[in-house]
Design a protein around this motif. Structure first.
Motif, mmCIF file in Angstrom:
data_model
loop_
_atom_site.group_PDB
_atom_site.id
_atom_site.type_symbol
_atom_site.label_atom_id
_atom_site.label_comp_id
_atom_site.label_asym_id
_atom_site.label_seq_id
_atom_site.Cartn_x
_atom_site.Cartn_y
_atom_site.Cartn_z
ATOM 1 N N SER A 310 0.830 -1.203 0.000
ATOM 2 C CA SER A 310 0.000 0.000 0.000
ATOM 3 C C SER A 310 0.866 1.255 0.000
ATOM 4 O O SER A 310 0.577 2.227 -0.715
ATOM 5 N N GLY A 311 1.938 1.251 0.799
ATOM 6 C CA GLY A 311 2.841 2.394 0.826
ATOM 7 C C GLY A 311 3.505 2.636 -0.519
ATOM 8 O O GLY A 311 3.623 3.786 -0.976
ATOM 9 N N CYS A 312 3.941 1.564 -1.170
ATOM 10 C CA CYS A 312 4.576 1.698 -2.486
ATOM 11 C C CYS A 312 3.565 2.144 -3.542
ATOM 12 O O CYS A 312 3.903 2.890 -4.462
ATOM 13 N N ALA A 315 3.161 5.769 -3.229
ATOM 14 C CA ALA A 315 4.322 6.436 -3.822
ATOM 15 C C ALA A 315 4.205 6.483 -5.340
ATOM 16 O O ALA A 315 4.547 7.493 -5.980
ATOM 17 N N ALA A 316 3.717 5.391 -5.951
ATOM 18 C CA ALA A 316 3.621 5.321 -7.408
ATOM 19 C C ALA A 316 2.625 6.333 -7.969
ATOM 20 O O ALA A 316 2.818 6.853 -9.076
ATOM 21 N N PHE A 317 1.556 6.636 -7.219
ATOM 22 C CA PHE A 317 0.516 7.536 -7.708
ATOM 23 C C PHE A 317 0.554 8.903 -7.015
ATOM 24 O O PHE A 317 -0.454 9.627 -7.016
ATOM 25 N N ALA A 321 7.140 14.583 -6.884
ATOM 26 C CA ALA A 321 8.322 13.799 -6.508
ATOM 27 C C ALA A 321 8.520 13.773 -5.002
ATOM 28 O O ALA A 321 8.969 12.781 -4.442
ATOM 29 N N ARG A 322 8.172 14.867 -4.335
ATOM 30 C CA ARG A 322 8.350 14.910 -2.879
ATOM 31 C C ARG A 322 7.473 13.873 -2.184
ATOM 32 O O ARG A 322 7.915 13.174 -1.272
ATOM 33 N N GLY A 323 6.208 13.778 -2.618
ATOM 34 C CA GLY A 323 5.316 12.773 -2.049
ATOM 35 C C GLY A 323 5.798 11.368 -2.347
ATOM 36 O O GLY A 323 5.702 10.470 -1.499
#
Length: 383
Positions: A310-312, A315-317, A321-323
């Protein structure tokens, strides 16, 4: 606004976190009641109260725009963590030979929050054009190097090591000096292999004491660290001494079988073959595995898997870039803790004092992880 919050809220991430908190509370209750002192019988209540406070922080950070946090609070949070790390060395409490506590919390834990958020703010923001190469790597090395040296002075090698994979993941995804980064990682792997080889050569049976001392003088490890590496390399030696903890940890896990012995019925835990001083913290996975067996272990690993995936995915969506770097950094940090804690319990890595997220007792670490996940939720909500 509330409808948007609920629609973008990552319920899978939140559900996995709540389930892990519940599993951890039950396991801490079981491990605490195996200890004689009445104080440890109520540690689970303290853990539950900390989790309740952590939920307040979690929702507050989730609702707060992570971009504002990175713009205005990342630098102060990093500075405060450094001040606390210096203070713990000057006036901190000494426990088990280490100076890691400042009153009621561990500054080394909150420093993880400071390092990851500051790196995400710098390397994912408008400064990236200037920091995208070797300069960015040097800055990141300095930002992680200062708190790492302070943590090593406590001493606490394990906490320092967990910052490395999180930092490397942030640098690699940000595109900071990738060729040099890969080269340094390869050099680090070779150096670690050389240290293991040196300890093996010094500690193997039949080595003369003079040769042993001559080799260990060149190894950059302290005596207690050499002892842990020796247990890792020769797990069947000194089973009544240095190898006792690892031996009992393996027996606890193996004796759980497929279905486990039942909550609160772990024999090796209650008979104190698994040392009580570590059963609620570093080796709590052994207590859980003995009582729930292979089925329970699969459930636990599945919950951690849901949390990390879920964390990854967040990150993907992510919107920027900071998020992306923020979500990836904290996800990697959690993965490092899970991997190292379970791997040391079964002898895959040398023993080091690292807690298992949500399962081990420890208020500061629990709040740190929940704050990190709250920021991940913020990335999901404010995309």
């Amino acid at each position: 606004m509330i409808r948007l919050f609920l629609r973008r809220f990552d319920w899978l991430l939140f559900g996995a976190m709540l389930a892990l908190i519940a599993v951890g509370t039950v396991t801490i209750y079981s491990a605490g009641h195996a200890r004689a002192a009445a104080f440890f019988h109520d540690v689970w209540r303290s853990n539950l109260a900390t989790a309740a406070f952590g939920l307040v922080l979690y929702f507050a950070l989730a609702a707060f725009d992570y971009r504002k946090y990175l713009d205005f609070l990342a630098v102060p949070a990093y500075a405060v963590s450094l001040v606390c790390l210096v203070a713990v060395l000057l006036v901190g409490s000494e426990v088990y030979g280490g100076r890691r506590w400042l009153w009621f919390f561990q500054p080394s834990e909150i420093s993880k929050l400071g390092v990851i958020t500051l790196l995400a703010a710098l390397l994912g923001g408008r400064w990236f054009a200037w920091l995208g190469g070797f300069r960015g790597f040097c800055l990141a090395a300095a930002l992680i190097g200062v708190p790492s040296l302070l943590i090593l002075a406590e001493p606490d090698l394990g906490t320092t090591l967990t910052l490395v994979p999180a930092t490397v993941a942030i640098l690699f995804v940000a595109g900071v000096w990738r060729k040099g980064l890969v080269t340094l990682l390869a050099a680090g792997a070779l150096a670690a292999a050389a240290v293991l080889g040196a300890v093996y050569e010094a500690e193997k049976p039949g080595v003369a004491p003079e040769r042993r001392e001559r080799i260990l003088r060149r190894v950059p490890l302290k005596p207690h660290q050499v002892k842990r590496v020796r247990v890792f390399l020769f797990p069947e030696e000194d089973l009544r001494g240095a190898g006792w903890n690892l031996r009992q940890a393996k027996l606890s896990i193996g004796s759980g079988g497929y279905a486990g012995k039942g909550i609160g019925k772990g024999e090796l835990n209650h008979l104190k073959y698994l040392p009580p001083s570590i059963s609620m913290n570093d080796f709590i996975f052994c207590v859980y595995a003995e009582e729930t067996g292979f089925r329970g272990t699969l459930l636990l690993l599945g919950l951690f898997g849901v949390l990390l995936v879920s964390g990854c995915r967040v990150a993907a969506f992510a919107a920027d870039a900071r998020g992306r770097l923020l979500a990836l950094g904290f996800s990697t940090l959690v993965f490092a803790h899970v991997y190292v804690n379970i791997a040391m319990s079964i002898g895959l890595v040398p023993i080091t004092g690292l807690p298992l997220p949500f399962i081990s007792s420890g208020r500061t670490f629990l709040l740190t992880v929940m704050c990190g996940l709250g920021l991940i939720q913020s990335v999901s909500i404010h995309k």
